[in-house]
Scaffold this motif. Structure first.
Motif, PDB file in Angstrom:
ATOM      1  N   VAL A   1       0.868  -1.180   0.000  1.00 56.30           N
ATOM      2  CA  VAL A   1       0.000   0.000   0.000  1.00 56.30           C
ATOM      3  C   VAL A   1       0.901   1.225   0.000  1.00 56.30           C
ATOM      4  N   THR A   2       0.755   2.027  -1.034  1.00 53.17           N
ATOM      5  CA  THR A   2       1.573   3.235  -1.182  1.00 53.17           C
ATOM      6  C   THR A   2       0.749   4.466  -0.837  1.00 53.17           C
ATOM      7  N   SER A   3       1.257   5.253   0.099  1.00 56.96           N
ATOM      8  CA  SER A   3       0.602   6.500   0.486  1.00 56.96           C
ATOM      9  C   SER A   3       0.991   7.600  -0.502  1.00 56.96           C
ATOM     10  N   LEU A   4      -0.003   8.137  -1.208  1.00 56.32           N
ATOM     11  CA  LEU A   4       0.276   9.196  -2.170  1.00 56.32           C
ATOM     12  C   LEU A   4       0.640  10.503  -1.473  1.00 56.32           C
ATOM     13  N   GLY A   5       0.222  10.652  -0.213  1.00 55.51           N
ATOM     14  CA  GLY A   5       0.520  11.881   0.518  1.00 55.51           C
ATOM     15  C   GLY A   5       1.970  11.999   0.928  1.00 55.51           C
ATOM     16  N   THR A   6       2.609  10.861   1.239  1.00 57.86           N
ATOM     17  CA  THR A   6       3.989  10.899   1.724  1.00 57.86           C
ATOM     18  C   THR A   6       4.966  10.155   0.823  1.00 57.86           C
ATOM     19  N   GLY A   7       4.448   9.305  -0.067  1.00 54.84           N
ATOM     20  CA  GLY A   7       5.323   8.519  -0.936  1.00 54.84           C
ATOM     21  C   GLY A   7       5.860   7.261  -0.297  1.00 54.84           C
ATOM     22  N   ARG A   8       5.507   6.992   0.941  1.00 57.82           N
ATOM     23  CA  ARG A   8       5.978   5.776   1.613  1.00 57.82           C
ATOM     24  C   ARG A   8       5.099   4.590   1.233  1.00 57.82           C
ATOM     25  N   SER A   9       5.712   3.414   1.157  1.00 62.26           N
ATOM     26  CA  SER A   9       4.990   2.189   0.842  1.00 62.26           C
ATOM     27  C   SER A   9       5.100   1.207   1.995  1.00 62.26           C
ATOM     28  N   PHE A  10       4.030   0.467   2.220  1.00 64.60           N
ATOM     29  CA  PHE A  10       3.972  -0.486   3.325  1.00 64.60           C
ATOM     30  C   PHE A  10       3.662  -1.861   2.746  1.00 64.60           C
ATOM     31  N   ARG A  11       4.480  -2.830   3.137  1.00 69.37           N
ATOM     32  CA  ARG A  11       4.432  -4.161   2.552  1.00 69.37           C
ATOM     33  C   ARG A  11       4.071  -5.185   3.629  1.00 69.37           C
ATOM     34  N   ALA A  12       3.208  -6.143   3.268  1.00 67.00           N
ATOM     35  CA  ALA A  12       2.834  -7.185   4.227  1.00 67.00           C
ATOM     36  C   ALA A  12       2.468  -8.456   3.462  1.00 67.00           C
ATOM     37  N   GLY A  13       2.549  -9.585   4.160  1.00 68.67           N
ATOM     38  CA  GLY A  13       2.192 -10.864   3.561  1.00 68.67           C
ATOM     39  C   GLY A  13       3.339 -11.466   2.780  1.00 68.67           C
ATOM     40  N   GLN A  14       3.118 -12.693   2.315  1.00 72.95           N
ATOM     41  CA  GLN A  14       4.153 -13.391   1.565  1.00 72.95           C
ATOM     42  C   GLN A  14       3.529 -14.420   0.641  1.00 72.95           C
ATOM     43  N   LEU A  15       4.202 -14.688  -0.459  1.00 73.81           N
ATOM     44  CA  LEU A  15       3.768 -15.756  -1.346  1.00 73.81           C
ATOM     45  C   LEU A  15       4.054 -17.093  -0.663  1.00 73.81           C
ATOM     46  N   ASN A  16       3.204 -18.080  -0.948  1.00 72.16           N
ATOM     47  CA  ASN A  16       3.378 -19.392  -0.315  1.00 72.16           C
ATOM     48  C   ASN A  16       3.426 -20.456  -1.411  1.00 72.16           C
ATOM     49  N   ALA A  17       4.631 -20.732  -1.896  1.00 72.83           N
ATOM     50  CA  ALA A  17       4.813 -21.672  -2.993  1.00 72.83           C
ATOM     51  C   ALA A  17       4.418 -23.086  -2.603  1.00 72.83           C
ATOM     52  N   ASP A  18       4.629 -23.470  -1.343  1.00 75.12           N
ATOM     53  CA  ASP A  18       4.312 -24.840  -0.898  1.00 75.12           C
ATOM     54  C   ASP A  18       2.809 -25.102  -0.945  1.00 75.12           C
ATOM     55  N   LEU A  19       2.008 -24.164  -0.419  1.00 72.98           N
ATOM     56  CA  LEU A  19       0.550 -24.343  -0.450  1.00 72.98           C
ATOM     57  C   LEU A  19       0.022 -24.257  -1.867  1.00 72.98           C
ATOM     58  N   LEU A  20       0.629 -23.414  -2.682  1.00 71.83           N
ATOM     59  CA  LEU A  20       0.218 -23.309  -4.081  1.00 71.83           C
ATOM     60  C   LEU A  20       0.480 -24.639  -4.801  1.00 71.83           C
ATOM     61  N   GLU A  21       1.620 -25.238  -4.513  1.00 72.11           N
ATOM     62  CA  GLU A  21       1.963 -26.516  -5.154  1.00 72.11           C
ATOM     63  C   GLU A  21       1.015 -27.625  -4.695  1.00 72.11           C
ATOM     64  N   ARG A  22       0.689 -27.657  -3.422  1.00 70.55           N
ATOM     65  CA  ARG A  22      -0.251 -28.650  -2.912  1.00 70.55           C
ATOM     66  C   ARG A  22      -1.607 -28.533  -3.611  1.00 70.55           C
ATOM     67  N   SER A  23      -2.038 -27.301  -3.828  1.00 68.28           N
ATOM     68  CA  SER A  23      -3.337 -27.057  -4.476  1.00 68.28           C
ATOM     69  C   SER A  23      -3.300 -27.402  -5.953  1.00 68.28           C
ATOM     70  N   PHE A  24      -2.317 -26.876  -6.664  1.00 69.94           N
ATOM     71  CA  PHE A  24      -2.277 -27.014  -8.126  1.00 69.94           C
ATOM     72  C   PHE A  24      -1.922 -28.417  -8.587  1.00 69.94           C
ATOM     73  N   SER A  25      -1.190 -29.178  -7.736  1.00 74.94           N
ATOM     74  CA  SER A  25      -0.744 -30.502  -8.158  1.00 74.94           C
ATOM     75  C   SER A  25      -1.674 -31.616  -7.685  1.00 74.94           C
TER      76      SER A  25
END
Length: 321
Positions: free
Chosen positions: A297-321
């Motif tokens: 989420v990038t704040s247009l007022g200050t230019g700062r960005s805030f990052r959260a969460g992560q990709l989960n390749a293991d759960l994705l593989e369990r689902s897709f395979s």
């Protein structure tokens, strides 16, 4: 007076392209007895990825772009859908969101589906449109239904009436979850899922200025529950979204921290298993689960960005395979 785009007028040429190029997109087009046009994108017709991509742009009311892009070199699943729009709230919540409950009859012989796409904004049956202060006007309408059968004629008449168009000016695009086109158009909701989560969290929608998202193309499955699980998991474990927001920087930071799917108590298993654990009842699933895996989420007022969460390749593989 501020000009507000008509999602149905903008989507109309995209719908006509789909119909005009039905053969090469492996679609089937027919007219029902009352004149309603049906586009079969995976029931009897084969459909495909390109059809799903174009249907996703129709769902966005002609206000967004959906493209296929290569995933990172180390990714197990090599292609992603990229979604962007200069009108994220209107395109995603005012058009793409599957919020119109459509039903006829009861039991095994009944029909039920959730309608998405620009036709929703003509009918205005959802409370959401009052919040958006938006109601469209157009002489044609299009809805996309995630279903494996053609709606009955009385329901088609009802939809046309509530959209205030003649039946021959109504187009329904049918995309079963088990089809290639169906899976693509659902995964292309990655940005919409983030907008819906922001709305659920009470973040002011008018502060969301711009946005984009990506999620991996999932393999379809002939089994409905497996197919439905994979489309959800593509977003829950592989979806990435960036939102550009106005307002206080602290609100932008708070939104980022609360947004990702991992913030939910139900996070940690493929969606099909979560759905099974909930007794196949969506309403028993923690609503905080429905979100992208990773958010900026990038704040247009200050230019700062805030990052959260992560990709989960293991759960994705369990689902897709």
């Amino acid at each position: 007076m501020k000009h507000v785009p008509s999602v149905n007028q903008l989507a109309a040429p995209l719908v006509e392209y789909l119909v005009d190029h039905a053969a090469e997109l492996r679609l089937a087009v027919s007219r029902q007895a009352n004149g309603v046009r049906i586009v079969d994108a995976g029931i009897q017709a084969t459909g495909g990825i390109e059809a799903g991509r174009r249907i996703a742009e129709i769902c966005l009311g002609g206000l967004g772009r959906v493209t296929l892009v290569p995933a990172a070199a180390q990714a197990a699943w090599p292609w992603e859908l990229s979604v962007s729009t200069a009108q994220p709230v209107l395109a995603c919540l005012g058009s793409q969101y599957a919020g119109w409950s459509l039903s006829h009859g009861e039991g095994k012989g009944g029909f039920f589906a959730l309608g998405s796409g620009p036709g929703r904004a003509l009918a205005g049956k959802e409370e959401l449109f009052a919040e958006l202060a938006y109601r469209d006007r157009a002489d044609s309408a299009c809805l996309v239904l995630e279903t494996g059968k053609i709606p009955p004629l009385p329901l088609l008449d009802k939809i046309a009436g509530q959209c205030d168009v003649s039946p021959d000016r109504l187009t329904l695009i049918l995309t079963p979850t088990t089809s290639l086109a169906g899976s693509v158009q659902v995964v292309a909701r990655v940005l919409e899922v983030a907008l819906h989560k922001a709305h659920f969290l009470g973040f002011p929608l008018d502060h969301i200025v711009d946005g984009m998202g990506t999620a991996p193309v999932c393999p379809p499955s002939p089994d409905f529950l497996t197919a439905m699980g994979r489309t959800n998991d593509a977003i829950l474990f592989g979806g990435r979204v960036q939102l550009f927001v106005a307002g206080e920087e602290t609100a932008a930071e708070a939104l980022a921290q609360r947004m990702p799917s991992e913030a939910s108590k139900d996070y940690g298993q493929p969606f099909a298993q979560v759905f099974k654990n909930a007794g196949h009842d969506f309403y028993k699933i923690d609503p905080l689960l429905f979100a992208p895996a990773q958010i900026i989420v990038t704040s247009l007022g200050t230019g700062r960005s805030f990052r959260a969460g992560q990709l989960n390749a293991d759960l994705l593989e369990r689902s897709f395979s």
